[in-house]
Design a protein around this motif. Structure first.
Motif, PDB file in Angstrom:
ATOM      1  N   ILE A 223      -1.711  -4.880  -6.954  1.00  0.00           N
ATOM      2  CA  ILE A 223      -1.723  -4.025  -5.706  1.00  0.00           C
ATOM      3  C   ILE A 223      -2.244  -4.741  -4.482  1.00  0.00           C
ATOM      4  CG2 ILE A 223      -2.580  -1.864  -4.957  1.00  0.00           C
ATOM      5  CD1 ILE A 223      -2.044  -0.940  -7.829  1.00  0.00           C
ATOM      6  N   VAL A 224      -3.632  -5.251  -4.413  1.00  0.00           N
ATOM      7  CA  VAL A 224      -4.212  -5.776  -3.330  1.00  0.00           C
ATOM      8  C   VAL A 224      -3.379  -7.012  -2.855  1.00  0.00           C
ATOM      9  CG1 VAL A 224      -6.120  -7.141  -2.578  1.00  0.00           C
ATOM     10  CG2 VAL A 224      -6.348  -5.072  -4.098  1.00  0.00           C
TER      11      VAL A 224
ATOM     12  N   ALA B 166       0.484  -9.153   1.096  1.00  0.00           N
ATOM     13  CA  ALA B 166       1.781  -9.686   1.307  1.00  0.00           C
ATOM     14  C   ALA B 166       2.537  -8.899   2.210  1.00  0.00           C
ATOM     15  CB  ALA B 166       2.432 -10.044  -0.096  1.00  0.00           C
ATOM     16  N   GLU B 167       2.714  -7.671   1.829  1.00  0.00           N
ATOM     17  CA  GLU B 167       3.700  -6.970   2.859  1.00  0.00           C
ATOM     18  C   GLU B 167       3.639  -7.120   4.238  1.00  0.00           C
ATOM     19  OE1 GLU B 167       4.775  -2.323   2.249  1.00  0.00           O
ATOM     20  OE2 GLU B 167       2.867  -2.537   3.114  1.00  0.00           O
ATOM     21  N   LYS B 168       1.861  -7.133   4.547  1.00  0.00           N
ATOM     22  CA  LYS B 168       1.411  -7.175   6.205  1.00  0.00           C
ATOM     23  C   LYS B 168       1.840  -8.565   6.449  1.00  0.00           C
ATOM     24  CE  LYS B 168      -2.914  -6.645   8.662  1.00  0.00           C
ATOM     25  NZ  LYS B 168      -4.210  -6.294   8.588  1.00  0.00           N
TER      26      LYS B 168
ATOM     27  N   ALA C  13      15.146 -12.428   1.760  1.00  0.00           N
ATOM     28  CA  ALA C  13      15.061 -12.574   0.270  1.00  0.00           C
ATOM     29  C   ALA C  13      13.715 -12.236  -0.162  1.00  0.00           C
ATOM     30  CB  ALA C  13      15.372 -13.813   0.013  1.00  0.00           C
ATOM     31  N   THR C  14      12.792 -12.665   0.744  1.00  0.00           N
ATOM     32  CA  THR C  14      10.973 -12.255   0.339  1.00  0.00           C
ATOM     33  C   THR C  14      10.903 -10.754   0.607  1.00  0.00           C
ATOM     34  OG1 THR C  14      10.370 -14.471   1.235  1.00  0.00           O
ATOM     35  CG2 THR C  14       8.949 -12.575   1.026  1.00  0.00           C
ATOM     36  N   TRP C  15      11.593 -10.194   1.196  1.00  0.00           N
ATOM     37  CA  TRP C  15      11.503  -8.889   1.328  1.00  0.00           C
ATOM     38  C   TRP C  15      12.264  -7.948   0.196  1.00  0.00           C
ATOM     39  CZ3 TRP C  15       8.516  -5.654   3.577  1.00  0.00           C
ATOM     40  CH2 TRP C  15       7.476  -6.223   4.926  1.00  0.00           C
ATOM     41  N   GLN C  16      13.176  -8.426  -0.607  1.00  0.00           N
ATOM     42  CA  GLN C  16      13.865  -7.900  -1.609  1.00  0.00           C
ATOM     43  C   GLN C  16      12.761  -8.130  -2.819  1.00  0.00           C
ATOM     44  OE1 GLN C  16      17.461 -10.194  -2.472  1.00  0.00           O
ATOM     45  NE2 GLN C  16      18.111  -9.980  -0.194  1.00  0.00           N
ATOM     46  N   THR C  17      12.072  -9.236  -2.855  1.00  0.00           N
ATOM     47  CA  THR C  17      11.029  -9.492  -3.970  1.00  0.00           C
ATOM     48  C   THR C  17      10.066  -8.523  -3.706  1.00  0.00           C
ATOM     49  OG1 THR C  17      11.768 -11.796  -3.926  1.00  0.00           O
ATOM     50  CG2 THR C  17       9.801 -11.210  -4.863  1.00  0.00           C
TER      51      THR C  17
ATOM     52  N   VAL D 217       8.522  -6.053  -6.674  1.00  0.00           N
ATOM     53  CA  VAL D 217       7.178  -6.123  -7.052  1.00  0.00           C
ATOM     54  C   VAL D 217       6.541  -4.574  -6.864  1.00  0.00           C
ATOM     55  CG1 VAL D 217       4.861  -6.789  -6.514  1.00  0.00           C
ATOM     56  CG2 VAL D 217       6.914  -8.435  -6.474  1.00  0.00           C
ATOM     57  N   LYS D 218       6.860  -3.912  -5.408  1.00  0.00           N
ATOM     58  CA  LYS D 218       6.172  -2.572  -5.231  1.00  0.00           C
ATOM     59  C   LYS D 218       6.671  -1.596  -6.283  1.00  0.00           C
ATOM     60  CE  LYS D 218       5.664   0.914  -1.601  1.00  0.00           C
ATOM     61  NZ  LYS D 218       6.295   1.161  -0.240  1.00  0.00           N
TER      62      LYS D 218
END
Length: 506
Positions: free
Chosen positions: A204-205, A210-212, A288-292, A296-297
């Motif tokens: 989660i951390v 990673a999102e930011k 593609a990273t956002w898809q991942t 994950v989320k």
């Protein structure tokens, strides 16, 4: 106040507890379920039924019967013997997340613990007493046994904690806060450590950072595009709709918004016909990273509300079943996937750095040096980025493809998910440093092109960034600049104006 019920914990609530230090409580309905589950355990002990972990030993010792006079000793021995963690402790915020997640899992009412166990976990969260939990030692199946045992030690007044900025004995911190240690009774030790909360908390951390970072990578890439006079046509909506990936379409849209009023971008054929892939394919790669990240989320949201111990108690004790919800395979895959996806943000960033500093690939001063030859400028910053990218490639090897049998082959397949979560976090840390280098180089490049020609949004980024990293007018110890930029990115949330202020952080 965040109220836990074992069912509905969200990322927003987790973020508030972890980063805003919001207090936590349990719902009345969830406590009623806990009480009913506990009565079932007490009945099993009193009637001397043979049920794993309640009246038996653990792992290979599951066939060894334990009498009711020894159930407390069984739980105490379990926690002490399983506290075999090694290495540096998890970051304090991860320890805080473990407390939160373990309490939430127990509140589902399937674990057979007394309400006081959950109360103590929440007491620790609210008093900001965070167990010192070594990072190494978990196989990621049978739960995160070693890490969670170090967490459980604190409940009985043993082990160490982080408290008010210091590492200290648990009993000292508990005493100062007026919190009394508890004696674990039937099943409670097992219920505390049979779970995936170490890998999930670390995950989660890692995800939140990673999102930011993924949003920040777009801002920094936009700055690089201006520094290289990149071709804006590559972000045209029609291109991305034609392929159909929502995340790719979204990245292209944000890039257009970031660069909407820039005088430094170009049209195809104006200077060159096409840009290199590291510029032209930003929507495809970052998308593609956002898809991942979305995958994950989703898995983390399920796991943070999951019952992951063994056995589980159903129908007020009418059904007590041994299973394998403690197996971390879903999170192990998610963490390995996260590691690979974020490593790619670093990969493509390093290639953009190369295009910023290589005089054969642009019309900027060689290595952005103020005096090429006499001063090396950003030459070795690219070396440093390449080193980090290479290190990421070794860390991105999937942990989930490995398994080593344990407990005399009773536990013969494990997930290694906690290793995967730790490696993902290391990759995120390295990637932020790579992006810091790209930001420093891009800021230098756009200043050479002319601040007045920049888009409003990227110019605001530049203005803020220059508070931490000044222009390169002479060679200096750039390690300090990289660290300063890294520290800013780690804490900062960027904003840009597009009809209304939009936060580049979900």
């Amino acid at each position: 106040m965040v109220t836990l019920n074992g069912q509905t914990l969200t990322f927003s609530e987790v973020r508030r507890v972890l980063f805003d230090q919001e207090r936590v409580s349990s719902s009345d309905e969830s406590i009623r379920k806990v009480v009913a589950s506990r009565k079932a355990v007490e009945k099993i002990v009193e009637e001397e039924k043979v049920v794993y972990g309640i009246t038996t030993g653990f792992g290979k010792f599951s066939d060894v019967y334990i009498g009711k006079e020894d159930v407390e000793a069984l739980q105490l021995n379990l926690i002490r013997s399983h506290a075999c963690g090694m290495g540096e402790p998890f970051p304090e915020i991860v320890s805080r997340a473990m407390l939160l997640l373990r309490a939430n899992a127990l509140l589902k009412g399937f674990s057979g613990v007394r309400p006081v166990v959950i109360e103590r976990l929440l007491d620790l969260v609210n008093a900001k007493i965070h167990p010192v939990i070594p990072q190494q030692g978990s196989l990621g199946a049978s739960g995160d046994l070693a890490p969670l045992s170090h967490l459980a030690l604190v409940l009985i007044g043993e082990g160490e904690v982080f408290y008010k900025g210091e590492r200290t004995a648990s009993i000292d911190a508990l005493t100062k806060e007026g919190i009394f240690p508890i004696t674990l009774t039937a099943k409670e030790g097992l219920a505390l450590i049979n779970g995936t909360q170490a890998m999930t908390a670390m995950g989660i951390v890692a995800y939140l950072e990673a999102e930011k970072l993924a949003y920040q990578s777009e801002m920094i890439a936009a700055l690089t595009i201006e520094g290289l006079r990149g071709i804006i046509d590559a972000f045209d909506e029609d291109i991305h709709i034609a392929r159909g990936y929502k995340e790719q379409i979204d990245v292209a849209k944000r890039m257009r918004e970031l660069l909407v009023d820039s005088q430094l971008t170009t049209k195809q054929g104006e200077i060159r016909v096409q840009d290199a892939y590291s510029i032209r394919c930003i929507p495809q790669v970052h998308g593609a990273t956002w898809q991942t990240l979305m995958y994950v989320k989703e898995k983390l949201e399920i796991e943070m509300n999951a019952a992951t111990d063994n056995p589980l108690i159903f129908n007020d004790g009418e059904k007590v079943l041994s299973g394998g919800n403690f197996h971390g395979q879903p999170i192990a895959f998610a963490m390995d996937f996260l590691a690979i996806a974020i490593a790619e943000l670093a990969n493509i960033s390093e290639r953009r750095i190369e295009r910023l500093v290589n005089p054969q690939l642009n019309d900027l001063p060689p290595f952005l040096s103020p005096q090429p030859g006499l001063q090396s400028g950003a030459m070795i910053m690219q070396y440093a980025a390449a080193s980090l990218v290479s290190e990421n490639k070794t860390l991105a090897h999937p942990a989930s493809v490995d398994s080593i049998p344990s407990s005399a082959n009773q536990e013969d397949h494990v997930s290694m998910g906690t290793i995967g979560s730790r490696h993902a976090y290391e990759i995120i840390t390295n990637t932020r440093r790579v992006l810091s280098i790209e930001a420093i180089c891009a800021m230098q490049a756009v200043e050479i092109r002319g601040r007045e020609k920049m888009a409003q949004t990227t110019r605001e980024f530049l203005q803020q960034g220059r508070e931490f990293v000044p222009s390169i007018t002479q060679d200096r110890v750039f390690s300090k600049d990289i660290q300063a930029m890294n520290d800013w990115l780690k804490k900062e949330t960027f904003h840009f104006e597009k009809k209304q202020t939009r936060k580049i952080h979900s």
